[in-house]
Scaffold this active site. Structure first.
Site, PDB file in Angstrom:
ATOM      1  N   PRO A   7     -15.998 -12.791  18.492  1.00 35.43           N
ATOM      2  CA  PRO A   7     -16.649 -12.818  19.805  1.00 35.43           C
ATOM      3  C   PRO A   7     -15.973 -11.871  20.800  1.00 35.43           C
ATOM      4  CG  PRO A   7     -16.113 -15.036  19.070  1.00 35.43           C
ATOM      5  CD  PRO A   7     -15.472 -14.103  18.109  1.00 35.43           C
ATOM      6  N   GLY A   8     -16.765 -11.287  21.642  1.00 29.36           N
ATOM      7  CA  GLY A   8     -16.225 -10.479  22.732  1.00 29.36           C
ATOM      8  C   GLY A   8     -15.764  -9.093  22.353  1.00 29.36           C
ATOM      9  N   HIS A  49       6.208  -7.499   6.916  1.00 27.72           N
ATOM     10  CA  HIS A  49       5.502  -7.990   5.737  1.00 27.72           C
ATOM     11  C   HIS A  49       4.498  -6.946   5.239  1.00 27.72           C
ATOM     12  CE1 HIS A  49       3.582 -11.366   3.376  1.00 27.72           C
ATOM     13  NE2 HIS A  49       2.566 -10.520   3.444  1.00 27.72           N
ATOM     14  N   GLU A  50       3.668  -6.466   6.151  1.00 32.89           N
ATOM     15  CA  GLU A  50       2.656  -5.491   5.736  1.00 32.89           C
ATOM     16  C   GLU A  50       3.304  -4.179   5.316  1.00 32.89           C
ATOM     17  OE1 GLU A  50      -0.320  -6.380   5.127  1.00 32.89           O
ATOM     18  OE2 GLU A  50      -0.140  -8.342   6.087  1.00 32.89           O
ATOM     19  N   ASP A 105      -0.546 -14.257  -0.895  1.00 31.83           N
ATOM     20  CA  ASP A 105      -0.014 -13.272  -1.847  1.00 31.83           C
ATOM     21  C   ASP A 105       0.515 -13.971  -3.088  1.00 31.83           C
ATOM     22  OD1 ASP A 105      -0.476 -11.396   0.098  1.00 31.83           O
ATOM     23  OD2 ASP A 105       1.585 -11.459   0.863  1.00 31.83           O
ATOM     24  N   LYS A 131     -20.317  -6.372  20.584  1.00 37.42           N
ATOM     25  CA  LYS A 131     -21.483  -6.213  19.709  1.00 37.42           C
ATOM     26  C   LYS A 131     -22.760  -6.044  20.534  1.00 37.42           C
ATOM     27  CE  LYS A 131     -20.532 -10.110  17.665  1.00 37.42           C
ATOM     28  NZ  LYS A 131     -19.238 -10.396  18.313  1.00 37.42           N
ATOM     29  N   THR A 132     -22.943  -6.946  21.495  1.00 34.38           N
ATOM     30  CA  THR A 132     -24.122  -6.852  22.345  1.00 34.38           C
ATOM     31  C   THR A 132     -24.114  -5.531  23.102  1.00 34.38           C
ATOM     32  OG1 THR A 132     -23.912  -9.234  22.605  1.00 34.38           O
ATOM     33  CG2 THR A 132     -25.463  -8.125  24.040  1.00 34.38           C
ATOM     34  N   GLY A 162     -18.565  -9.256  13.834  1.00 33.23           N
ATOM     35  CA  GLY A 162     -17.234  -9.186  14.414  1.00 33.23           C
ATOM     36  C   GLY A 162     -16.940 -10.397  15.269  1.00 33.23           C
ATOM     37  N   HIS A 184       4.319  -4.494   1.689  1.00 29.69           N
ATOM     38  CA  HIS A 184       3.192  -4.251   0.778  1.00 29.69           C
ATOM     39  C   HIS A 184       2.913  -2.758   0.662  1.00 29.69           C
ATOM     40  CE1 HIS A 184       1.908  -8.356   0.165  1.00 29.69           C
ATOM     41  NE2 HIS A 184       1.589  -8.582   1.436  1.00 29.69           N
TER      42      HIS A 184
END
Ligand code: ADP
Ligand code: MG
Ligand code: ZN
Length: 632
Positions: free
Chosen positions: A224-225, A443-444, A520, A228-229, A222, A447
């Site tokens: 940064p920030g 836009h999405e 697209d 994950k850690t 993923g 779709h």
């Protein structure tokens, strides 16, 4: 020798005491060091004594004749007769330095004369070898001291050369990891996947007795920030197991062989503490794809990586050691790392959506005093594109601002100001403006609506306008219900409409188009061309393939474009057919969206508000309950 020392003591002026040697310092600092050190220390002391002795000897050098006349005049107090020279001291009445030296001359009457004039005299045995030895021992000792000093510096805080290979991995014992899943928010999917790992670490027997294969390695991927850690530590905290962590970048700047030794050492330590978690942060620093380099400058990294791969293979997951790793650049990883039996499970830790951001803000707001006027929901809405670490930073900034103004608690105004500051700072990271977000939302939605309305396509799983770390501004994800082997012409035409739905929605809503549809259009054009030239799906062109046989690609690079064996006039007809197919698909998309203008507005608004919409909600909004088979 004894006598020479006695003179030394008596006649050495205090100001000429040799300065204490800085080089001696390391010696007492090596308790438990080898006997060699003690020997060296002893020699050094001797050297100092000898140096003092040299200093004491200095004084005027007299001609032998002058020495004799001084003796006869009764001005000499005492002398030491050495093998090669005679040193002596004048009586105190004389001005200047009382010491003198003279080169010895064969003089049988000397003793007689000394006795006549009541001069105290002594002989000196074997003083010369000492002088010789000192003259070479001294520089050698000096070099040893310098050398040991620098080696110590290289060893650094680790405590010397010997512990180079020891792993730097910090060991958190179970009490140390206090992080729990409740400290992590906005990454629910990742959390759910990791719960299974926690279960396994808690009761490994339950799983191994059935014989199930436990994942060996879990890779958190993923931007940064995003936590994950934090998640990796939370797994250890939840399972109450030790947590060994180290960072891939620590390995990179080491001597050849040291990194590999550390990996080995780390795994030995982990095995002894199982069940536990080994966490390798920034795996990309270590696990970049191995390259054949003539310079061989990546030697160390590759050795370390090879060692890691070897350890993972030789490792028995049933012992209860889970290897976790994190990266924000999965694309550069060596494919060998991702093979089964290694990091075979990948967990996406993505940027949070609006609700996730609110939850994260709530977690971090617990650590500061918050005024009652603060609405975290509003803050979450204004921080699109922020990752967890940015939000933690935001709360902290706001607290600092409030403190600077002597306020008792963080007010909404402080948060607003902190947001403005952070967004200015994040400008480089491209946080979308409101206008851009509106365009992406439409836009999405375009779709998604087309994909839901046309029949025969994979259902939409999720729409998102959360800005990804990896470039895309938003996405509409379709998940296949079944594996497909054949696609009909209608399927492909519908697929084209879906791809053009984004652009069509922009046209309808804004009467303006953006660059966001580039990908697209590219994909759509590829499909349309393939329909004409490969699948023979164009009535005008007939069931003929116009493509040359595909050649194997070279190193995954596309071969230079090669046109099929057809005439120029045919090429023009192909282009015309591709254009026709694209235009029809575009028209179909526009028709579908124009007929559902309200749905489009509604969906886009909902998307702007929530940022992520699941497939089920989408289908409720579009109302696809009724069949919609009017197209084609
Ligand atoms: P990454 O390892 O993905 O770069 P970190 O885990 O180091 O990110 O996150 C840094 C800090 O940001 C964490 O210590 C935590 O305070 C905060 N943070 C990041 N993501 C989250 C999250 N999902 N929930 C709560 N806090 C988070
Ligand atoms: Mg990290
Ligand atoms: Zn698109």
């Amino acid at each position: 020798m004894r006598s020479s020392q006695s003179i030394t003591k008596e006649h050495m002026p205090a100001s000429k005491q040799p300065p204490s040697r800085p080089g001696r310092r390391p010696l007492p600092r090596s308790p438990g060091g080898s006997p060699l050190w003690y020997a060296a220390g002893f020699l050094l002391v001797l050297a100092i004594v000898q140096a003092v002795f040299f200093v004491a000897r200095s004084g005027r050098t007299l001609p032998y004749s002058e020495f004799k006349s001084l003796v006869r005049a009764g001005k000499v107090a005492e002398v030491v007769v050495g093998a090669a020279e005679i040193r002596g001291a004048l009586k105190a009445a004389e001005a200047g330095s009382p010491n003198f030296t003279t080169v010895r001359i064969e003089d049988p009457k000397l003793i007689e004369e000394l006795e006549q004039h009541a001069v105290e005299y002594t002989g000196e045995a074997a003083s010369s070898w000492m002088t010789d030895v000192m003259s070479w021992l001294f520089p050698v000792l000096f070099l040893i001291v310098i050398w040991s000093f620098f080696f110590r510096r290289m060893g650094g805080a680790e405590g010397g050369v010997m512990s180079f290979a020891r792993s730097k991995a910090k060991i958190y014992s179970e009490d140390d990891v206090k992080v729990k899943f409740e400290d992590v928010a906005g990454v629910d999917e990742a959390e759910n996947e990791l719960k299974e790992i926690v279960e396994f670490l808690k009761t490994p027997k339950k799983y191994t007795s059935i014989g199930g294969r436990i994942p060996k390695g879990v890779l958190l991927v993923g931007p940064p920030g995003t936590g994950k850690t934090l998640l990796a530590r939370a797994v250890a905290g939840e399972a109450k197991v030790p947590f060994f962590s180290l960072s891939g970048s620590e390995f990179v700047e080491m001597f050849v062989g040291v990194g590999a030794a550390r990996v080995r050492d780390l795994f030995r330590q982990a095995e002894a503490k199982a069940p536990c978690i080994v966490f390798i942060d920034e795996l990309d620093a270590l696990g970049k794809a191995r390259v054949q380099s003539p310079i061989g400058s990546h030697e160390e990294r590759e050795q370390t990586l090879n060692q890691l791969l070897a350890e993972m293979d030789g490792f028995d997951a049933r012992k209860g050691v889970i290897i976790m790793a994190a990266t924000n650049r999965p694309e550069v990883l060596d494919p060998a790392l991702l093979r089964p039996g290694r990091f075979d499970r990948q967990v996406l830790v993505d940027k949070p959506d609006i609700r996730g951001r609110e939850d994260i803000l709530r977690i971090h707001a617990k650590n500061v005093k918050i005024a009652p006027d603060v609405e975290l929901k509003v803050v979450a809405a204004r921080t699109a594109g922020f990752a967890g670490a940015d939000l933690a930073n935001l709360v902290n900034e706001a607290a600092l601002l409030a403190a600077r103004r002597d306020k008792p608690a963080v007010e909404m105004k402080d948060l607003e100001e902190a947001i403005d500051r952070l967004i200015a700072g994040l400008e480089k990271k491209r946080v979308m403006s409101d206008k851009e977000r509106r365009i992406v939302a439409y836009h999405e939605s375009g779709h998604a609506i087309v994909a839901t309305v046309v029949p025969g396509l994979d259902p939409v799983h999720k729409i998102s306008i959360v800005q990804r770390g990896f470039g895309a501004l938003g996405y509409t994800m379709q998940l296949p219900l079944e594996d497909r082997y054949l696609l009909t012409r209608t399927d492909l035409q519908n697929q084209l409409s879906v791809l053009l739905g984004g652009r069509s929605a922009e046209e309808i809503a804004f009467e303006e188009i953006s660059t966001g549809a580039q990908n697209d259009l590219q994909r759509a054009t590829d499909i349309a061309r393939a329909m004409v030239t490969e699948y023979g799906m164009s009535d005008a062109m007939g069931a003929i393939t116009y493509e040359p046989t595909r050649r194997p690609t070279f190193l995954n690079m596309p071969m230079p474009q090669e046109r099929g064996p057809y005439a120029e006039e045919t090429a023009q007809r192909i282009d015309a057919e591709v254009t026709r197919i694209m235009t029809e698909a575009h028209e179909q998309a526009r028709r579908i969206l124009r007929e559902r203008r309200q749905t489009l507005d509604q969906l886009a608004a909902r998307l702007l508000e929530k940022e992520v919409i699941e497939g089920d909600e989408l289908r409720v909004i579009v109302g696809s309950g009724r069949p919609c088979g009017s197209q084609r």
